[in-house]
Scaffold this motif. Structure first.
Motif, mmCIF file in Angstrom:
data_model
loop_
_atom_site.group_PDB
_atom_site.id
_atom_site.type_symbol
_atom_site.label_atom_id
_atom_site.label_comp_id
_atom_site.label_asym_id
_atom_site.label_seq_id
_atom_site.Cartn_x
_atom_site.Cartn_y
_atom_site.Cartn_z
ATOM 1 N N MET A 1 0.828 -1.195 0.000
ATOM 2 C CA MET A 1 0.000 0.000 0.000
ATOM 3 C C MET A 1 0.868 1.253 0.000
ATOM 4 S SD MET A 1 -2.812 1.314 2.765
ATOM 5 C CE MET A 1 -1.561 2.074 3.775
ATOM 6 N N ASP A 2 0.426 2.260 -0.743
ATOM 7 C CA ASP A 2 1.150 3.533 -0.790
ATOM 8 C C ASP A 2 1.024 4.231 0.563
ATOM 9 O OD1 ASP A 2 2.425 5.847 -1.487
ATOM 10 O OD2 ASP A 2 0.707 6.700 -2.555
ATOM 11 N N GLN A 3 2.142 4.469 1.211
ATOM 12 C CA GLN A 3 2.172 5.153 2.499
ATOM 13 C C GLN A 3 3.085 6.365 2.449
ATOM 14 O OE1 GLN A 3 1.479 2.277 6.041
ATOM 15 N NE2 GLN A 3 3.007 1.240 4.807
ATOM 16 N N GLY A 4 3.152 6.998 1.270
ATOM 17 C CA GLY A 4 3.995 8.161 1.085
ATOM 18 C C GLY A 4 3.417 9.405 1.716
ATOM 19 N N PRO A 5 4.058 10.558 1.480
ATOM 20 C CA PRO A 5 3.590 11.809 2.100
ATOM 21 C C PRO A 5 2.172 12.187 1.708
ATOM 22 C CG PRO A 5 5.829 12.051 1.262
ATOM 23 C CD PRO A 5 5.336 10.737 0.764
ATOM 24 N N GLN A 6 1.785 11.991 0.443
ATOM 25 C CA GLN A 6 0.440 12.373 0.029
ATOM 26 C C GLN A 6 -0.614 11.512 0.710
ATOM 27 O OE1 GLN A 6 -0.396 14.981 -1.682
ATOM 28 N NE2 GLN A 6 -2.581 14.519 -1.684
ATOM 29 N N ALA A 7 -0.348 10.213 0.818
ATOM 30 C CA ALA A 7 -1.282 9.327 1.513
ATOM 31 C C ALA A 7 -1.386 9.697 2.989
ATOM 32 C CB ALA A 7 -0.847 7.876 1.351
ATOM 33 N N ALA A 8 -0.258 10.081 3.613
ATOM 34 C CA ALA A 8 -0.301 10.493 5.017
ATOM 35 C C ALA A 8 -1.115 11.766 5.189
ATOM 36 C CB ALA A 8 1.129 10.692 5.536
ATOM 37 N N LEU A 9 -0.963 12.714 4.271
ATOM 38 C CA LEU A 9 -1.730 13.964 4.351
ATOM 39 C C LEU A 9 -3.227 13.694 4.252
ATOM 40 C CD1 LEU A 9 -0.838 17.338 2.745
ATOM 41 C CD2 LEU A 9 -3.096 16.407 2.326
#
Length: 273
Positions: free
Chosen positions: A174-182
């Motif tokens: 799963m994508d857990q990058g900065p955009q997903a965190a935001l």
């Protein structure tokens, strides 16, 4: 009940691509009707067409070989030309090499822990430097109580739920990058602010809270922000940074005097009435 983003994270970790709930789930996205349609079988004649074309191809190749044998002087000319043209082909393969390093550009997921609290008509999203909830004797928590007391708010804030920790999963695709965190932090705040009545201002304490809730950076310290879906917010340095650099407390106090009108406006209006 869990949010849609957390539910998808669990399903991706279990490698579940398609699923249907037995009952309506709260906070769930609407089902996609195309997943319910039966799969159409591939037409069988389509596989026969390439076979038929392959069977007809050999006769066409055999016919030009007869005149090639009759013209003996021309046989020696194309052979060296074909060998020369075959040499530049490896150069084309070398041009594809620069495309390989682009696949390695992977952004590591950010790591942070945030605690949501409420003090009067203000909601506070504070960074937890150790990743653990505030303790009564924690110096950072004592400093937060001092800030609330100076702001004219109750100095015993109410903790709202468990801390928000990112990344959600230690493993998985799963994508857990900065955009997903935001998107996750803002969705979490929107859901909790709907449960809080009469919230006049949202405190964003610490750089992770400012970045993933207010979509700003360290340049926004001591400033007011207008966040879509969250309303008015006030960006503060982290409690650890204020303890390490006491010189930051003076500009913080000056900014607080300007922002206090937000959570004291309702009280002043009631006194005039």
């Amino acid at each position: 009940m869990i949010t849609e983003l957390r539910r998808r994270a669990y399903l991706n970790a279990m490698q579940v691509a398609n699923w249907l709930p037995r009952v309506a789930l709260p906070f769930a996205a609407p089902s996609r009707p195309e997943l319910l349609e039966p799969l159409e079988a591939a037409p069988a004649p389509a596989a026969v067409a390439p076979v038929a074309a392959a069977v007809e191809a050999p006769p066409a190749v055999v016919e030009p070989t007869a005149p090639a044998v009759s013209e003996r002087p021309k046989i020696e000319v194309p052979r060296p030309a074909a060998r020369v043209e075959a040499k530049p082909q490896p150069v084309a393969g070398e041009e594809e090499a620069p495309a390989a390093p682009t696949k390695v550009a992977a952004v590591p997921p950010p790591r942070f822990s945030l605690q949501l609290l409420r003090a009067g008509n203000c909601v506070i999203l504070a960074e937890l430097s150790t990743g653990e909830p505030f303790a009564a004797r924690d110096p950072a928590y004592l400093l937060l109580k001092d800030l609330l007391r100076a702001a004219g708010l109750p100095d015993s804030p109410q903790i709202l739920g468990e801390p928000v920790r990112w990344p959600l999963l230690a493993r998985g695709t799963m994508d857990q990058g900065p955009q997903a965190a935001l998107e996750y932090v803002q969705g979490f705040l929107m859901a909790r602010l709907e449960e809080v009545e009469d919230c006049k201002c949202l405190w964003l304490v610490g750089l992770p809270a400012i970045r993933f809730a207010g979509e700003a950076d360290a340049q926004a310290y001591n400033r007011e922000l207008q966040v879509e879906g969250l309303g008015a917010a006030w960006a503060l340095p982290s409690l650890e940074l204020l303890m390490d650099e006491p010189a930051r407390k003076a500009p913080l106090w000056q900014a607080m005097q300007r922002v206090m009108r937000r959570w004291h406006a309702s009280g002043a209006e009631s006194l005039h009435e």
